[in-house]
Design a protein around this motif. Structure first.
Motif, short mmCIF file in Angstrom:
data_model
loop_
_atom_site.label_atom_id
_atom_site.label_comp_id
_atom_site.label_asym_id
_atom_site.label_seq_id
_atom_site.Cartn_x
_atom_site.Cartn_y
_atom_site.Cartn_z
N THR A 93 27.20 -31.20 -66.02
CA THR A 93 28.09 -30.08 -66.33
C THR A 93 26.99 -28.95 -67.32
N VAL A 94 27.51 -27.73 -67.31
CA VAL A 94 26.76 -26.97 -68.79
C VAL A 94 28.32 -27.44 -69.04
N PRO A 95 28.32 -27.54 -70.92
CA PRO A 95 29.40 -27.73 -71.68
C PRO A 95 29.54 -26.08 -72.74
N GLU A 96 31.00 -25.75 -73.03
CA GLU A 96 30.91 -24.80 -73.18
C GLU A 96 30.02 -25.43 -75.16
N GLY A 97 30.64 -26.30 -75.34
CA GLY A 97 30.02 -27.15 -76.67
C GLY A 97 31.01 -28.14 -76.76
N PHE A 98 30.44 -29.13 -77.47
CA PHE A 98 30.75 -30.22 -77.72
C PHE A 98 31.38 -30.17 -79.90
N ILE A 160 20.77 -36.48 -64.43
CA ILE A 160 21.96 -34.75 -64.85
C ILE A 160 22.53 -34.56 -65.86
N TYR A 161 21.70 -32.97 -66.28
CA TYR A 161 22.03 -32.16 -67.82
C TYR A 161 22.51 -31.53 -67.69
N ARG A 162 23.65 -30.49 -67.69
CA ARG A 162 23.70 -29.04 -67.70
C ARG A 162 22.99 -28.70 -65.93
N GLY A 163 23.64 -29.32 -65.42
CA GLY A 163 24.02 -29.04 -64.07
C GLY A 163 22.22 -29.05 -63.57
N SER A 164 21.13 -29.64 -64.17
CA SER A 164 20.07 -29.73 -63.66
C SER A 164 19.23 -31.16 -64.13
N ASP A 352 29.46 -32.69 -56.30
CA ASP A 352 28.84 -33.98 -56.43
C ASP A 352 28.28 -35.24 -56.95
N VAL A 353 27.97 -34.47 -57.79
CA VAL A 353 27.26 -35.54 -58.88
C VAL A 353 28.76 -36.36 -59.70
N VAL A 354 29.73 -35.49 -59.61
CA VAL A 354 30.63 -35.67 -60.84
C VAL A 354 31.15 -36.74 -59.61
#
Length: 366
Positions: A93-98, A160-164, A352-354
Motif C-alpha cells: 500500500t501507499v505508506p505515509e513514510g518509513f 505490488i508496491y504503493r498500490g501498483s 485483496d492483495v493484503v
C-alpha cells in the motif's frame, strides 16, 4: 564432509495497519510483547519492521516447525498491538513514510544515506549455514554465487508496491541494490581479498561498519556461518524452509568441491547482474539467464538444474523428498509474487492483495 551442516533462518516482516494495510511503526511495542513469549525480535532500520531468528538446526523439519511457531506467535503479538504481520518484501500500500528506528546506529545510517534509508521497509530472508571457519565462508561463496538468481526467483514476493504493479516479481531486489554494498558479491580468491575491499569501503564511507556489508553472500559477523541474503522474505514458512534446504545443499556441494580441489565457476560480475535482473523481473514464472552457460532458459529449468546439482547433498541430509514435493506444490500454487498479482488482477483492490498476503504469512502455522 562427514557431518550435516547446521542451518538457521532470519525472516524480516512488515507490520501493517489491520484496516488499511499501511506500514505501522510499532516494532518496539511488538518486540516487547514478543519478549514476554520468550522471542527476541530484532529491530530493523525502519520502525514498521521486525526480524525473527530461528535456532540452529540440523533437521529441516524441525526448522520448519520453529518457523511456523515464530510466525504464529509474532502475529499474535502484533495483533495485540493493533498491527498485522505480513510476510511481504515491500509495502503493497501507499505508506505515509518509513520512520527510522530510534537507535544511535540507525540514526547515523539515516543521516549518512538519506532517502535510501528513509524510503526503506524492505523485508528479506537470511539463511546461515555452518562452516568450519571464516576462510571457508569466503571461498565457498564463490561456488554459491552462480545460484543466487535462482534463490531470488524462487522467493520473489514484492510484485505490488504503493498500490501498483511494479512490473517486477521482486521489486525489493531492485530497490535494495541502491545501497553501495548490496547485491551479488565479487569473486574472492582469498579472505585477504575480501578484507581489503571491505577496508576500502570503510575508508570511503560507503559503509559505516562491517554489518553494512550487504553483499548477498558474506561471512557472518556473529556466527561461524556463511550467510546468504539474496531472497525476498518468502510468502510462507514452508517456502522459507525450502529455501534453507536448497541453500544448505548448495553450500555443502561447494564444500565438497573445495575438498576435491575443483575450481568455482568464475562468473563475471556483469553476467551475474544480468541474471539478477532477469530473476527480479520475471520471478519463478519467467525466463532467466544461466550465468555459467550464458543461455536464456526458464527459471523452472534453472531450479531443476539446481536440484540436480545438489541432489547428493539433499539425499545425504534427508531433504530430497521435502524439496521436490514442496517445489511441485509451489509450482501449482505460485510463490508470493504470483499470489499478489492474481489477487490484484481479480478485483483490482489492494485490500485483496493484503488479505492474500496475510493468509500466506500464516499458512500452515495454525
Amino acid at each position: 564432509m562427514d557431518s550435516v551442516p547446521t542451518v538457521g533462518v532470519e525472516e524480516e516482516f512488515l507490520l501493517t495497519d489491520p484496516e488499511t494495510g499501511a506500514p505501522a511503526p510499532k516494532n518496539i511495542r511488538v518486540a516487547e510483547a514478543a519478549k514476554k513469549a520468550d522471542i527476541d525480535l530484532q529491530l530493523e532500520l525502519t520502525s514498521c519492521q521486525v526480524e525473527t531468528s530461528s535456532a540452529v538446526h540440523a533437521d529441516i523439519g524441525d526448522l520448519l516447525t520453529e518457523l511456523r511457531t515464530l510466525r504464529r506467535t509474532v502475529a499474535e503479538c502484533a495483533a495485540d498491538n493493533d498491527a498485522r504481520l505480513l510476510a511481504v518484501a515491500v509495502p503493497p500500500t501507499v505508506p505515509e513514510g518509513f520512520p527510522v528506528t530510534d537507535t544511535p546506529r540507525y540514526r547515523r545510517i539515516a543521516e549518512t544515506f538519506g532517502m535510501i534509508a528513509h524510503e526503506q521497509g524492505l523485508c528479506g530472508c537470511h539463511v546461515h549455514v555452518g562452516v568450519p571457519d571464516r576462510d571457508t565462508a569466503i571461498l565457498v561463496g564463490n561456488y554459491v554465487r552462480p545460484w543466487l538468481p535462482v534463490f531470488l526467483a524462487l522467493t520473489a514476493n514484492s510484485a505490488i508496491y504503493r498500490g501498483s504493479e511494479t512490473g517486477y516479481a521482486s521489486w525489493r531486489s531492485i530497490l535494495w541494490r541502491r545501497w553501495p554494498s548490496a547485491g551479488p558479491p565479487p569473486y574472492f580468491p582469498s579472505v585477504d581479498d575480501y578484507d581489503a575491499i571491505v577496508a576500502m569501503m570503510l575508508a570511503s564511507g560507503s559503509i559505516l561498519d562491517n554489518k553494512m556489508v550487504y553483499w548477498d553472500i558474506r561471512p557472518s559477523e556473529s556466527f561461524p556461518t556463511v550467510e546468504i541474503r539474496v531472497s525476498d522474505v518468502p510468502a510462507t514458512a514452508e517456502e522459507a524452509a525450502l529455501l534453507a534446504a536448497l541453500i544448505r545443499a548448495t553450500v555443502a556441494t561447494g564444500l565438497r568441491s573445495i575438498e576435491r580441489g575443483e575450481p568455482a565457476p568464475p562468473v563475471p560480475a556483469e553476467v551475474l547482474r544480468a541474471a539478477y535482473w532477469n530473476a527480479a523481473q520475471s520471478g519463478l514464472d519467467g525466463d532467466g539467464l544461466d550465468p555459467v552457460e550464458g543461455r536464456v532458459v526458464p527459471h523452472r529449468a534453472l531450479l531443476a538444474k539446481l536440484v540436480g546439482h545438489t541432489e547428493q547433498a539433499l539425499r545425504d541430509f534427508g531433504d530430497h523428498s521435502f524439496v521436490t514435493e514442496t517445489i511441485a506444490a509451489l509450482d501449482q500454487r505460485g510463490n508470493g509474487a504470483r499470489r499478489q498479482l492474481q489477487a490484484m488482477r481479480t478485483r483490482r483492490e489492494i485490500g485483496d492483495v493484503v488479505s492474500e498476503l496475510a493468509h500466506a504469512t500464516l499458512e500452515g502455522c495454525a
